[in-house]
Write a protein that holds these residues in place. Structure first.
Motif, PDB file in Angstrom:
ATOM      1  N   VAL A 108       0.839  -1.199   0.000  1.00  0.00           N
ATOM      2  CA  VAL A 108       0.000   0.000   0.000  1.00  0.00           C
ATOM      3  C   VAL A 108       0.875   1.250   0.000  1.00  0.00           C
ATOM      4  N   GLY A 109       2.003   1.200   0.733  1.00  0.00           N
ATOM      5  CA  GLY A 109       2.841   2.387   0.850  1.00  0.00           C
ATOM      6  C   GLY A 109       3.775   2.627  -0.315  1.00  0.00           C
ATOM      7  N   VAL A 110       3.934   1.626  -1.196  1.00  0.00           N
ATOM      8  CA  VAL A 110       4.938   1.779  -2.256  1.00  0.00           C
ATOM      9  C   VAL A 110       4.568   2.901  -3.231  1.00  0.00           C
ATOM     10  N   VAL A 111       3.295   3.305  -3.213  1.00  0.00           N
ATOM     11  CA  VAL A 111       2.876   4.398  -4.087  1.00  0.00           C
ATOM     12  C   VAL A 111       3.567   5.701  -3.707  1.00  0.00           C
ATOM     13  N   ASN A 112       4.099   5.780  -2.472  1.00  0.00           N
ATOM     14  CA  ASN A 112       4.766   6.989  -2.025  1.00  0.00           C
ATOM     15  C   ASN A 112       6.100   7.203  -2.727  1.00  0.00           C
ATOM     16  N   VAL A 113       6.743   6.099  -3.164  1.00  0.00           N
ATOM     17  CA  VAL A 113       8.099   6.228  -3.713  1.00  0.00           C
ATOM     18  C   VAL A 113       8.115   7.021  -5.030  1.00  0.00           C
ATOM     19  N   PRO A 114       7.250   6.715  -5.985  1.00  0.00           N
ATOM     20  CA  PRO A 114       7.234   7.576  -7.174  1.00  0.00           C
ATOM     21  C   PRO A 114       6.884   9.027  -6.847  1.00  0.00           C
ATOM     22  N   ILE A 115       6.058   9.225  -5.818  1.00  0.00           N
ATOM     23  CA  ILE A 115       5.711  10.599  -5.442  1.00  0.00           C
ATOM     24  C   ILE A 115       6.956  11.340  -4.996  1.00  0.00           C
ATOM     25  N   ILE A 116       7.791  10.665  -4.170  1.00  0.00           N
ATOM     26  CA  ILE A 116       9.029  11.315  -3.733  1.00  0.00           C
ATOM     27  C   ILE A 116       9.897  11.630  -4.958  1.00  0.00           C
ATOM     28  N   TYR A 117      10.025  10.612  -5.833  1.00  0.00           N
ATOM     29  CA  TYR A 117      10.960  10.748  -6.939  1.00  0.00           C
ATOM     30  C   TYR A 117      10.559  11.857  -7.895  1.00  0.00           C
ATOM     31  N   PHE A 118       9.261  11.926  -8.198  1.00  0.00           N
ATOM     32  CA  PHE A 118       8.806  12.902  -9.194  1.00  0.00           C
ATOM     33  C   PHE A 118       8.330  14.210  -8.577  1.00  0.00           C
ATOM     34  N   SER A 119       8.413  14.332  -7.246  1.00  0.00           N
ATOM     35  CA  SER A 119       7.885  15.534  -6.603  1.00  0.00           C
ATOM     36  C   SER A 119       8.573  16.792  -7.112  1.00  0.00           C
ATOM     37  N   VAL A 120       9.884  16.669  -7.420  1.00  0.00           N
ATOM     38  CA  VAL A 120      10.575  17.870  -7.889  1.00  0.00           C
ATOM     39  C   VAL A 120      10.179  18.225  -9.313  1.00  0.00           C
ATOM     40  N   VAL A 121       9.560  17.300 -10.025  1.00  0.00           N
ATOM     41  CA  VAL A 121       9.094  17.576 -11.383  1.00  0.00           C
ATOM     42  C   VAL A 121       7.661  18.111 -11.357  1.00  0.00           C
ATOM     43  N   TRP A 122       6.846  17.510 -10.461  1.00  0.00           N
ATOM     44  CA  TRP A 122       5.426  17.870 -10.471  1.00  0.00           C
ATOM     45  C   TRP A 122       5.118  19.179  -9.759  1.00  0.00           C
ATOM     46  N   TRP A 123       5.904  19.510  -8.743  1.00  0.00           N
ATOM     47  CA  TRP A 123       5.627  20.728  -7.987  1.00  0.00           C
ATOM     48  C   TRP A 123       6.818  21.676  -8.068  1.00  0.00           C
ATOM     49  N   ASN A 124       6.529  22.986  -7.826  1.00  0.00           N
ATOM     50  CA  ASN A 124       7.623  23.944  -7.651  1.00  0.00           C
ATOM     51  C   ASN A 124       8.122  23.803  -6.234  1.00  0.00           C
ATOM     52  N   THR A 125       9.237  23.102  -6.079  1.00  0.00           N
ATOM     53  CA  THR A 125       9.728  22.920  -4.722  1.00  0.00           C
ATOM     54  C   THR A 125      11.051  23.644  -4.554  1.00  0.00           C
ATOM     55  N   LEU A 126      11.393  23.835  -3.272  1.00  0.00           N
ATOM     56  CA  LEU A 126      12.663  24.467  -2.958  1.00  0.00           C
ATOM     57  C   LEU A 126      13.816  23.518  -3.261  1.00  0.00           C
ATOM     58  N   HIS A 127      13.535  22.210  -3.139  1.00  0.00           N
ATOM     59  CA  HIS A 127      14.553  21.194  -3.396  1.00  0.00           C
ATOM     60  C   HIS A 127      14.951  21.245  -4.863  1.00  0.00           C
ATOM     61  N   GLN A 128      16.228  21.081  -5.160  1.00  0.00           N
ATOM     62  CA  GLN A 128      16.647  21.209  -6.561  1.00  0.00           C
ATOM     63  C   GLN A 128      16.161  20.027  -7.375  1.00  0.00           C
ATOM     64  N   GLY A 129      16.026  20.261  -8.654  1.00  0.00           N
ATOM     65  CA  GLY A 129      15.512  19.233  -9.542  1.00  0.00           C
ATOM     66  C   GLY A 129      16.569  18.193  -9.840  1.00  0.00           C
ATOM     67  N   ALA A 130      16.209  17.254 -10.714  1.00  0.00           N
ATOM     68  CA  ALA A 130      17.132  16.181 -11.057  1.00  0.00           C
ATOM     69  C   ALA A 130      18.258  16.737 -11.914  1.00  0.00           C
ATOM     70  N   SER A 131      19.497  16.465 -11.509  1.00  0.00           N
ATOM     71  CA  SER A 131      20.608  16.931 -12.334  1.00  0.00           C
ATOM     72  C   SER A 131      21.215  15.811 -13.157  1.00  0.00           C
ATOM     73  N   VAL A 132      20.758  14.587 -12.878  1.00  0.00           N
ATOM     74  CA  VAL A 132      21.282  13.465 -13.644  1.00  0.00           C
ATOM     75  C   VAL A 132      20.125  12.781 -14.336  1.00  0.00           C
ATOM     76  N   SER A 133      20.187  12.619 -15.639  1.00  0.00           N
ATOM     77  CA  SER A 133      19.145  11.855 -16.314  1.00  0.00           C
ATOM     78  C   SER A 133      19.796  10.972 -17.359  1.00  0.00           C
ATOM     79  N   LEU A 134      19.028   9.956 -17.808  1.00  0.00           N
ATOM     80  CA  LEU A 134      19.614   8.984 -18.720  1.00  0.00           C
ATOM     81  C   LEU A 134      19.729   9.538 -20.138  1.00  0.00           C
ATOM     82  N   SER A 135      18.943  10.591 -20.439  1.00  0.00           N
ATOM     83  CA  SER A 135      18.921  11.027 -21.835  1.00  0.00           C
ATOM     84  C   SER A 135      19.752  12.277 -22.077  1.00  0.00           C
TER      85      SER A 135
END
Lengths: 249, 80, 236
Positions: free
Chosen positions: A171-198
């Motif tokens: 039931v809780g595993v749904v939280n993990v994608p939320i953490i991972y994509f939170s910097v993409v979906w919301w304007n957060t103070l935390h910096q965005g992803a600086s490493v990507s595969l593409s």
């Protein structure tokens, strides 16, 4: 029996706690040694070779512990949930034991991620804590780990405890994608992803490589600790089996 | 992958000071190291406590190498 | 046997009949024990009244706080009614009967939890405007708050039912239930209270309310499955 059948049969042997105990006992020192070596290399690159960051000065070096602990906190939860799903699907004892072995390590890494994040946030943002999406969902992850461990310890029957915790983990595993994509979906103070595969990474090569090596080092450490811990869990649960008496001698 | 052999720091005190962020940087690394060492110790302690418990049977005799040092009351003495 | 299209053997009507029977049973039991249904309501009112006493009567502060306070109070009231959700049925054996029935347990759980949400949630919704007056909230904000509670309260009960099923018959179930369920409540709280604040800030609440509605749809689909699985584990 064909050779293929014999090989598959050999692998399934390790689903039994008795055989996995031996396998884990042989493997964990290697993972621990690998982790130590990688950590040495990573710290050397991160603390000594990597240059100063233009915006953040020397404080950015916290990245070499903050990113590995955050990545591990999420990875361990996913692996824990995968073991839980296996246990529910195939009704195997060992799956529940592996999930129980992973939970304390995951909780520790989540707590470290929050603490190192605070120690990084104070000089950079001026605040020990902000209620943005990533920090809040990482805090929820910590509560999920703690809930898993609390549920485990409050149910006496180990099989029922494993299954109940498995449902909770899934039931809780749904939280993990939320953490991972939170910097993409919301304007957060935390910096965005600086490493990507593409795309090409936005940070200097020594910094990137130092970070990658440290992530691998922490991953090997997590595997080693989980294998060592599951050995104790196997003995605790199977203590009345004959093979345990022989293993003690 | 190029890792230069030249160190970034010119002196140890500069390394220690971390540009004024020593508390934060060394605090993070130190707490992480402490937590990982503590966890490893806890795992080992849990295993040793369990081994002690499993080797001690109901009469309080400690089995060593399949033998015990207790008298006839000890059930370990009857095992082959 | 008549049935809905796609299920000519009548299994859909049987499922619906079984769900209605479970729902009606909940209603009858609640009517017999009105106190049990009203206790969460009174708790809601008392907790919401504690906050002004704690932070002082300054009107501007109370107006800013009101959506969050009311949402947290509703959340705690839902949490309070969760342990009773399955405990009495487990004690008198009707839970096992439900598990053994032809209708899949997930459908029966859905009917039971939604009826409980209705029984606890409707009085809560009706008293919300009065509590809003205590906080100096009128008009549009009250309406948005009630709408967010209308959509969000069933989510709280559905997600909470998973926790209630997992801790059924366990030592220290009450506090453990709170520990398990509160992290899962956080998104509902954030979007529910956030809807009212967005409305007050002039940004419009439709975004937050849409996410809440999505959470409701997701929990209607998945929570009964998880709850049924957890109940089967508890009944073994």
């Amino acid at each position: 029996m064909t050779a293929m059948n014999v090989r598959i049969g050999t692998w399934f042997k390790y689903a039994s706690p008795q055989y996995f105990y031996g396998l884990a006992g042989q493997l964990w020192p290697w993972f621990a040694a690998l982790s130590a070596v990688l950590m040495g290399v990573g710290l050397w690159v991160g603390l000594l070779v990597a240059p100063t960051d233009a915006q953040q000065g020397q404080a950015y070096r916290i990245i070499f512990v903050h990113v590995p602990t955050s990545q591990m906190s999420m990875l361990i939860y996913v692996v824990m949930a995968a073991w839980a799903a296996l246990g529910l699907a195939f009704n195997t004892r060992l799956s529940g034991m592996m999930a129980s072995a992973l939970a304390p390590t995951g909780a520790m890494f989540t707590l470290l991620s929050l603490v190192t994040g605070s120690l990084w946030g104070k000089p950079m943002w001026g605040a020990w804590w902000v209620w943005d999406a990533r920090l809040t969902s990482e805090l929820i992850l910590l509560f999920l780990y703690l809930g898993f461990m609390a549920l485990q310890s409050s149910i006496d029957d180990p099989r029922r405890a494993d299954k109940a915790c498995a449902v909770l983990a899934l039931v809780g595993v749904v939280n993990v994608p939320i953490i991972y994509f939170s910097v993409v979906w919301w304007n957060t103070l935390h910096q965005g992803a600086s490493v990507s595969l593409s795309k090409a990474p936005s940070m200097a090569a020594p910094m990137l490589w130092g970070m990658v090596v440290m992530v691998l080092a922490f991953w090997m450490y997590a595997v080693a600790v989980a294998l060592a811990r599951v050995r104790t869990i196997i003995l605790e649960r199977e203590r009345h089996a004959d093979w345990v008496q022989h293993a003690l001698e | 992958m190029q890792i230069g052999c030249s160190m970034h720091w010119s002196s140890f005190s500069e390394f220690w000071a971390m540009g004024g962020y020593a508390v934060y940087v060394w605090g993070s690394f130190g707490l992480t190291a402490l937590a990982m060492v503590a966890e490893a110790c806890l795992v080992r302690h849990r295993r040793q406590a369990l081994m002690r418990e499993l080797r001690t049977d109901a009469d309080g005799c400690v089995g060593v190498d399949g033998r015990t040092e207790c008298g006839e009351r000890c059930i370990n003495a009857q095992r082959p | 046997m008549s049935g809905l299209p796609g299920h000519p053997d009548g299994s859909s009507t049987r499922t619906c009949a079984a769900m209605l029977a479970v729902a009606r049973r909940e209603l009858l039991l609640a009517m017999q024990h009105k106190g049990e249904v009203l206790t969460p309501l009174i708790f809601f009112v008392v907790v919401a009244s504690l906050f002004p006493l704690g932070v002082g009567p300054e009107p501007a502060l109370l107006q800013r706080m009101a959506p969050g306070v009311l949402w947290v109070s509703a959340l705690l009231a839902a949490l309070l009614s969760l342990p009773r959700l399955f405990a009495t049925d487990h004690a008198d054996g009707s839970l096992e009967l439900m598990a053994l029935s032809v209708t899949p347990l997930a459908w029966l759980v859905l009917a039971k939890v939604l009826m409980q949400a209705l029984l606890s949630g409707v009085p809560l919704l009706l008293i919300t405007p009065i509590i809003c007056v205590q906080f100096g909230i009128y008009g549009n904000s009250t309406f948005i708050l009630m709408l967010s509670l209308l959509i969000g309260f069933p989510v709280l009960m559905l997600v909470g039912s998973v926790g209630a099923a997992l801790t059924l018959g366990v030592r220290g179930a009450g506090v453990l239930l709170a520990l398990l369920v509160l992290p899962l409540y956080v998104p509902v709280l954030v979007f529910g209270a956030g809807a009212v604040e967005a409305e007050a800030a002039g940004l419009g609440a439709s975004g937050h309310l849409s996410v809440l509605a999505a959470l409701l749809v997701l929990s209607v689909f998945f929570a009964p499955l998880a709850t049924a699985a957890a109940l089967r584990i508890a009944l073994e």
